[in-house]
Design a protein around this motif. Structure first.
Motif, mmCIF file in Angstrom:
data_model
loop_
_atom_site.group_PDB
_atom_site.id
_atom_site.type_symbol
_atom_site.label_atom_id
_atom_site.label_comp_id
_atom_site.label_asym_id
_atom_site.label_seq_id
_atom_site.Cartn_x
_atom_site.Cartn_y
_atom_site.Cartn_z
ATOM 1 N N THR A 1 0.825 -1.204 0.000
ATOM 2 C CA THR A 1 0.000 0.000 0.000
ATOM 3 C C THR A 1 0.860 1.255 0.000
ATOM 4 O O THR A 1 0.602 2.193 -0.770
ATOM 5 C CB THR A 1 -0.963 -0.009 1.202
ATOM 6 N N THR A 2 1.886 1.284 0.810
ATOM 7 C CA THR A 2 2.787 2.444 0.841
ATOM 8 C C THR A 2 3.423 2.661 -0.523
ATOM 9 O O THR A 2 3.460 3.781 -1.041
ATOM 10 C CB THR A 2 3.877 2.242 1.915
ATOM 11 N N PHE A 3 3.905 1.577 -1.125
ATOM 12 C CA PHE A 3 4.507 1.659 -2.451
ATOM 13 C C PHE A 3 3.477 2.127 -3.490
ATOM 14 O O PHE A 3 3.759 3.015 -4.299
ATOM 15 C CB PHE A 3 5.087 0.298 -2.851
ATOM 16 N N GLY B 1 15.945 -0.083 0.209
ATOM 17 C CA GLY B 1 15.363 1.095 -0.409
ATOM 18 C C GLY B 1 13.962 1.367 0.110
ATOM 19 O O GLY B 1 13.254 0.481 0.549
ATOM 20 N N ASP B 2 13.550 2.632 0.038
ATOM 21 C CA ASP B 2 12.225 2.996 0.530
ATOM 22 C C ASP B 2 11.210 3.044 -0.612
ATOM 23 O O ASP B 2 11.558 2.964 -1.788
ATOM 24 C CB ASP B 2 12.257 4.312 1.308
ATOM 25 N N ALA B 3 9.954 3.171 -0.247
ATOM 26 C CA ALA B 3 8.857 3.122 -1.218
ATOM 27 C C ALA B 3 8.970 4.221 -2.270
ATOM 28 O O ALA B 3 8.738 3.969 -3.458
ATOM 29 C CB ALA B 3 7.521 3.235 -0.490
ATOM 30 N N GLN B 4 9.309 5.427 -1.866
ATOM 31 C CA GLN B 4 9.391 6.530 -2.826
ATOM 32 C C GLN B 4 10.480 6.276 -3.862
ATOM 33 O O GLN B 4 10.282 6.516 -5.052
ATOM 34 C CB GLN B 4 9.644 7.863 -2.098
ATOM 35 N N HIS B 5 11.623 5.787 -3.421
ATOM 36 C CA HIS B 5 12.701 5.475 -4.368
ATOM 37 C C HIS B 5 12.233 4.452 -5.390
ATOM 38 O O HIS B 5 12.420 4.618 -6.590
ATOM 39 C CB HIS B 5 13.944 4.943 -3.654
ATOM 40 N N TRP B 6 11.640 3.342 -4.909
ATOM 41 C CA TRP B 6 11.228 2.279 -5.816
ATOM 42 C C TRP B 6 10.090 2.726 -6.716
ATOM 43 O O TRP B 6 10.023 2.336 -7.884
ATOM 44 C CB TRP B 6 10.886 1.016 -5.040
ATOM 45 N N ALA B 7 9.196 3.561 -6.191
ATOM 46 C CA ALA B 7 8.096 4.072 -7.028
ATOM 47 C C ALA B 7 8.658 4.886 -8.187
ATOM 48 O O ALA B 7 8.234 4.734 -9.339
ATOM 49 C CB ALA B 7 7.136 4.902 -6.187
ATOM 50 N N GLN B 8 9.619 5.743 -7.901
ATOM 51 C CA GLN B 8 10.234 6.540 -8.967
ATOM 52 C C GLN B 8 10.962 5.648 -9.962
ATOM 53 O O GLN B 8 10.880 5.849 -11.174
ATOM 54 C CB GLN B 8 11.174 7.586 -8.368
ATOM 55 N N ARG B 9 11.662 4.647 -9.469
ATOM 56 C CA ARG B 9 12.409 3.732 -10.333
ATOM 57 C C ARG B 9 11.466 2.922 -11.218
ATOM 58 O O ARG B 9 11.686 2.786 -12.418
ATOM 59 C CB ARG B 9 13.268 2.803 -9.463
#
Length: 162
Positions: free
Chosen positions: A18-20, A126-134
Motif C-alpha cells: 500500500t505504501t509503495f 530502499g524505501d517506497a518513494q525510491h522504488w516508485a520513482q524507479r
C-alpha cells in the motif's frame, strides 16, 4: 483511445504494498485500488477462504479493467497469494514486493506462492518513494503495452542510478 496500464502490486501482508502503491499512483496518474478498502466497501460478503480470495481477485481485476478501458492507468495492491488468484485477476504488469519472508497472517503465509511470472521484483532495500520513482521510470521507458520481462530491480541498478 489508448488503453491504460493495469498494474498488480502483490506480496505478503506487511511487505509495503500500500505504501509503495500510494507513492507510485501519482507518478503514473493512476487510480489506486487497495484490497482492504475494496473489501470494506464492495466485497464485504467475502472472507479469506480460497474461493473468496479468487472472487476478490476477479473483482479487483474487473475494477482495474474498467479504469483501463477508459484510458487511465490502474493499480491494485493486494496479497494475491496463489497462481490461481493471479490468473483470476487477469493480465497485468506485475510488481512483486519481495521484501519480507513472513507476513502477519499465518494462514496467508501457508498458501502464499512466490510468483513464477512478474515484471518487477522489489527487494528489501530502499524505501517506497525510491522504488516508485524507479518503477515509474521503467514503465515509462518500456511503454504501457510492453512487459519488461522478469526484470529484477536490484541493488546494482540502484547504485547505477545514484
Amino acid at each position: 483511445m489508448r488503453r491504460g496500464l493495469k498494474i498488480l502490486v502483490m506480496g505478503l501482508t506487511g511487505a509495503g504494498k500500500t505504501t509503495f502503491s500510494r507513492a507510485l499512483a501519482p507518478l503514473l496518474n493512476a487510480v489506486h485500488f487497495n484490497a482492504d478498502d475494496v473489501r470494506a466497501n464492495i466485497s464485504r460478503d467475502l472472507g479469506f477462504a480460497l474461493e473468496d480470495r479468487l472472487e476478490q481477485a476477479k473483482r479487483m481485476g474487473w475494477l482495474c479493467d474498467k479504469v483501463c478501458e477508459a484510458g487511465h492507468n490502474a493499480i491494485a495492491d493486494f496479497v494475491c497469494p496463489t497462481s490461481s488468484t493471479r490468473d483470476a485477476f487477469g493480465s497485468a504488469f506485475v510488481i512483486w514486493l519481495d521484501r519480507i519472508r513472513e507476513g502477519r497472517f499465518s494462514d496467508t503465509n501457508l498458501i502464499f506462492e512466490h510468483p513464477q511470472k512478474y515484471d518487477v521484483r522489489i527487494p528489501s532495500i530502499g524505501d517506497a518513494q525510491h522504488w516508485a520513482q524507479r518503477v515509474a521510470s521503467e514503465i515509462q521507458l518500456h511503454g504501457p503495452d510492453t512487459n519488461c520481462g522478469d526484470h529484477v530491480l536490484n541493488p546494482d541498478s540502484l547504485v547505477r542510478l545514484l
